[in-house]
Enzyme design. Structure first.
Site, mmCIF file in Angstrom:
data_model
loop_
_atom_site.group_PDB
_atom_site.id
_atom_site.type_symbol
_atom_site.label_atom_id
_atom_site.label_comp_id
_atom_site.label_asym_id
_atom_site.label_seq_id
_atom_site.Cartn_x
_atom_site.Cartn_y
_atom_site.Cartn_z
ATOM 1 N N GLU A 118 44.512 45.107 50.572
ATOM 2 C CA GLU A 118 45.690 45.480 49.780
ATOM 3 C C GLU A 118 45.427 46.856 49.199
ATOM 4 O O GLU A 118 44.332 47.412 49.336
ATOM 5 C CB GLU A 118 45.971 44.436 48.685
ATOM 6 C CG GLU A 118 46.544 43.141 49.259
ATOM 7 C CD GLU A 118 46.873 42.089 48.220
ATOM 8 O OE1 GLU A 118 46.701 42.344 47.012
ATOM 9 O OE2 GLU A 118 47.293 40.997 48.628
ATOM 10 N N HIS A 243 55.569 46.074 40.363
ATOM 11 C CA HIS A 243 55.182 45.884 41.768
ATOM 12 C C HIS A 243 56.131 46.717 42.617
ATOM 13 O O HIS A 243 57.347 46.676 42.419
ATOM 14 C CB HIS A 243 55.282 44.408 42.160
ATOM 15 C CG HIS A 243 54.561 44.092 43.429
ATOM 16 N ND1 HIS A 243 55.034 44.485 44.662
ATOM 17 C CD2 HIS A 243 53.396 43.442 43.664
ATOM 18 C CE1 HIS A 243 54.181 44.085 45.602
ATOM 19 N NE2 HIS A 243 53.183 43.452 45.018
ATOM 20 N N ARG A 289 49.024 50.911 43.138
ATOM 21 C CA ARG A 289 50.343 50.317 42.967
ATOM 22 C C ARG A 289 51.290 51.178 42.126
ATOM 23 O O ARG A 289 52.473 51.285 42.423
ATOM 24 C CB ARG A 289 50.127 48.961 42.277
ATOM 25 C CG ARG A 289 51.213 48.003 42.480
ATOM 26 C CD ARG A 289 50.791 46.651 41.964
ATOM 27 N NE ARG A 289 50.246 45.826 43.015
ATOM 28 C CZ ARG A 289 49.935 44.541 42.861
ATOM 29 N NH1 ARG A 289 50.097 43.952 41.712
ATOM 30 N NH2 ARG A 289 49.457 43.848 43.869
ATOM 31 N N HIS A 357 55.984 43.251 37.008
ATOM 32 C CA HIS A 357 55.165 42.261 37.716
ATOM 33 C C HIS A 357 54.018 41.728 36.860
ATOM 34 O O HIS A 357 53.752 40.537 36.849
ATOM 35 C CB HIS A 357 54.616 42.931 38.972
ATOM 36 C CG HIS A 357 53.810 42.040 39.855
ATOM 37 N ND1 HIS A 357 54.344 40.920 40.456
ATOM 38 C CD2 HIS A 357 52.507 42.101 40.264
ATOM 39 C CE1 HIS A 357 53.405 40.323 41.187
ATOM 40 N NE2 HIS A 357 52.288 41.017 41.068
ATOM 41 N N ARG A 392 46.329 47.601 37.193
ATOM 42 C CA ARG A 392 45.491 46.556 37.795
ATOM 43 C C ARG A 392 45.362 46.742 39.300
ATOM 44 O O ARG A 392 46.353 47.000 39.989
ATOM 45 C CB ARG A 392 46.090 45.182 37.493
ATOM 46 C CG ARG A 392 45.355 44.040 38.169
ATOM 47 C CD ARG A 392 45.885 42.698 37.718
ATOM 48 N NE ARG A 392 47.266 42.472 38.092
ATOM 49 C CZ ARG A 392 47.668 42.047 39.292
ATOM 50 N NH1 ARG A 392 46.787 41.839 40.263
ATOM 51 N NH2 ARG A 392 48.936 41.852 39.525
HETATM 52 C C1 SIN Z 1 50.997 40.655 45.945
HETATM 53 O O1 SIN Z 1 50.832 39.738 46.721
HETATM 54 O O2 SIN Z 1 51.381 41.773 46.261
HETATM 55 C C2 SIN Z 1 50.723 40.413 44.505
HETATM 56 C C3 SIN Z 1 49.303 40.370 44.279
HETATM 57 C C4 SIN Z 1 48.979 40.884 42.920
HETATM 58 O O3 SIN Z 1 49.841 40.956 42.051
HETATM 59 O O4 SIN Z 1 47.844 41.300 42.738
#
Ligand code: SIN
Length: 548
Positions: A118, A243, A289, A357, A392
């Protein structure tokens, strides 16, 4: 006069942090876990992408630390991050022993755990379950473990409306909480007072403070508001993570489209079809993010919907380029939701926009969940250890709940706290809100959410923040009209909690005259380490900055 019920430990919230703490506490005393709706209805349950954990030894742990610190934009509390990444592997191993079934290369329990990537992770380290339902699997396995423990009792559809404080020689101490039924169809109930040796706030986040959020309806910041009411310090409240990719369809909730989609190769495109992240960050779609969320806002969003352009997530190339990846199988929950709205990852551009988020800030705690008020502990999203700094790292939140939930339980067990003792329940009977008043409270909540989105959202500046503060003052006085008459209902308490959290976000965002991580000020676009490499701390509405 009647007297309160008594337990050894009261846990408010049944997400990952609350359940993990309860399991440790129950070996030493009676635990009551309360949850506002049914067990499982929490932010934890909806977490899709996964849980980040370094399973490859010391070098891997060091890399996870580096990534966490880099994403946090100069504000991560290093000691907290060290705890997170180094204790994470043991907590995850324990969770697997308790039955959490993460996805593996083959179906055998000994098969290699699959890992995805990610944003802002230097390599794939995110475990996932049932493709894109990791939070639900973690929640399930912890719930089963907790339910099998004879000393844990659950009270579903129950919420705390006040913490009760007593003065002793060492200052004030939280000794009890007032609980009501959170069943929206129930008429107002006399609060049930429960005394406890120690109380843990693991009540999660507050996404409902914004009109656009990936969070469920229960995420109204109740625990943060309760802690603030008894004088506990809050920290880093200006840092709300948006998010980047929530589904953007008119009239459809902002369904989360996991960052794991980009981890598996999805592109972001603007309305001209351009892969615009090239203009914003060398890590492209896998930039931190906050960077991606602001880039999407700049490419597409405008305060005036008529001037907005759609931004899309594009996975159409992925199946062709990566033979063998079946997107419907890899992302079953997301695929099902999209299909219900006539979209498919394989064939369509998926319209997205950022949505609130995760709250990096919260109730200030030490590394063991202790708040600044005796007898009161906090863990998970409700708490702020500084572990996430200003932004985060993806998939660090489930790990945070496990690690700091376990640590908070250890502190609750080891601190020398007097046993719960008998105290009288409140004699005052609550007054019922009528349907008209309830409708007005709903309107107040909607007004607050819209105001927060417009004034303290992704891009902020002094003028909007001041406008937000003035709307907030009007909202506070509208709510005081009802609370002043002793009225009580779930939605009124939630409205008050949201207003309390909103006030803290606005004050901290106004005080931080720089841009860092998730907090971006149009009027102070540059990070100012000299003045602001510090955490904001708020107590009784006063904000100060401190280095930790
Ligand atoms: C996601 O699946 O994008 C959310 C995961 C997160 O908030 O760390």
């Amino acid at each position: 006069m009647s007297f309160a019920e008594s337990v050894d430990y009261l846990v408010i919230g049944a997400g990952v942090a609350g359940l993990r703490a309860a399991i440790s506490l129950a070996d030493h005393g009676q635990v009551l876990v309360i949850t506002k709706e049914s067990l499982g209805e929490s932010n934890t349950h909806y977490a899709q992408g996964g849980i980040a954990v370094a399973l490859e030894g010391r070098e891997d742990v060091a890399l996870h630390l580096e990534d966490t610190i880099a994403a946090g934009d100069g504000l991560v509390h290093r000691a907290a991050a060290e705890v997170l990444v180094s204790e994470g592997p043991e907590r995850v191993a324990e969770l697997i022993e308790w039955g959490a079934a993460f996805d593996r290369e083959d179906d055998r329990p000994s098969g290699r755990l699959l890992r995805t990537r990610e944003a802002a992770h230097s390599h794939p380290r995110i475990l996932h379950a049932n493709g894109d339902a990791t939070g639900a699997e973690i929640s399930r396995s912890l719930s089963v473990t907790a339910q099998n423990h004879p000393r844990i009792k659950f009270a579903e559809w129950t919420m705390a409306t006040a913490l009760i404080v007593e003065e002793d020689a060492e200052g004030h101490r939280v000794v009890a909480a007032d609980l009501i039924s959170a069943d929206l169809s129930a008429s107002p109930n006399h609060p049930r007072r429960v005394t406890a040796r120690a109380i843990l706030l693991a009540s999660g986040g507050a996404g409902q403070v914004y009109s656009d959020t990936t969070n469920p309806a229960v995420a109204t910041g109740d625990g943060i508001a309760l802690a603030a009411q008894v004088g506990a310090e809050l920290a880093d409240m200006e840092f709300y993570q948006f998010h980047p990719t929530a589904l953007s369809l008119p009239g459809v909730p902002r369904f989360l489209l996991s960052e794991a989609l980009r981890g598996e190769g999805a592109y972001l495109r603007n309305h001209l079809g351009e892969r615009f992240m090239e203009r914003y960050h060398p890590q492209l779609e896998l930039a931190p993010r906050d960077v991606v969320a602001r880039a999407i806002a700049r490419e597409g969003m405008s305060a005036d919907p008529a001037l907005s352009f759609p931004v899309y997530l594009d996975m159409r190339h992925v199946s062709k380029e990566r033979k063998g990846i079946d997107l419907t199988q890899r992302f079953p929950g997301i695929s099902r939701f999209l299909a219900a709205h006539g979209l498919s990852l394989q064939h369509d551009l998926i319209p997205v926009r950022p949505a609130a988020h995760y709250l990096m800030g919260g109730i200030r705690t030490d590394l063991n969940g202790r708040t600044t008020v005796k007898g009161l502990y906090a863990a998970g999203e409700a708490a702020c250890t500084g572990v996430h700094g200003a932004n985060r790292l993806a998939s660090n939140s489930l790990l945070e709940g496990l690690v700091f939930g376990a640590r908070a339980a250890e502190a609750m067990l080891s601190d020398r706290l007097p046993e719960a003792h008998a105290i009288a329940t409140s004699a005052e009977a609550p007054k019922q809100m009528d349907a008209n008043e309830e409708a007005q409270v709903e309107e107040i909540i909607t007004r607050l959410q819209r105001s927060m989105w417009a004034t303290a959202g992704l891009l902020r500046q002094e003028s909007t923040l001041r406008e937000g503060i003035s709307t907030h003052a009007e909202i506070e006085s509208s709510l005081a009209y009802y609370t002043g008459q002793g009225k009580s209902s779930r939605r009124l308490f939630e409205a008050c909690a949201l207003a309390s959290v909103a006030g803290s976000i606005l004050r901290a965002a106004l005080a931080r005259t720089e841009s860092r991580g998730a907090h971006f000020r149009n009027d102070h676009p540059v990070r100012d380490d000299e003045k602001f490499r510090k955490h904001s701390v708020e107590r009784n509405g006063q904000v100060r900055f401190e280095q930790w």
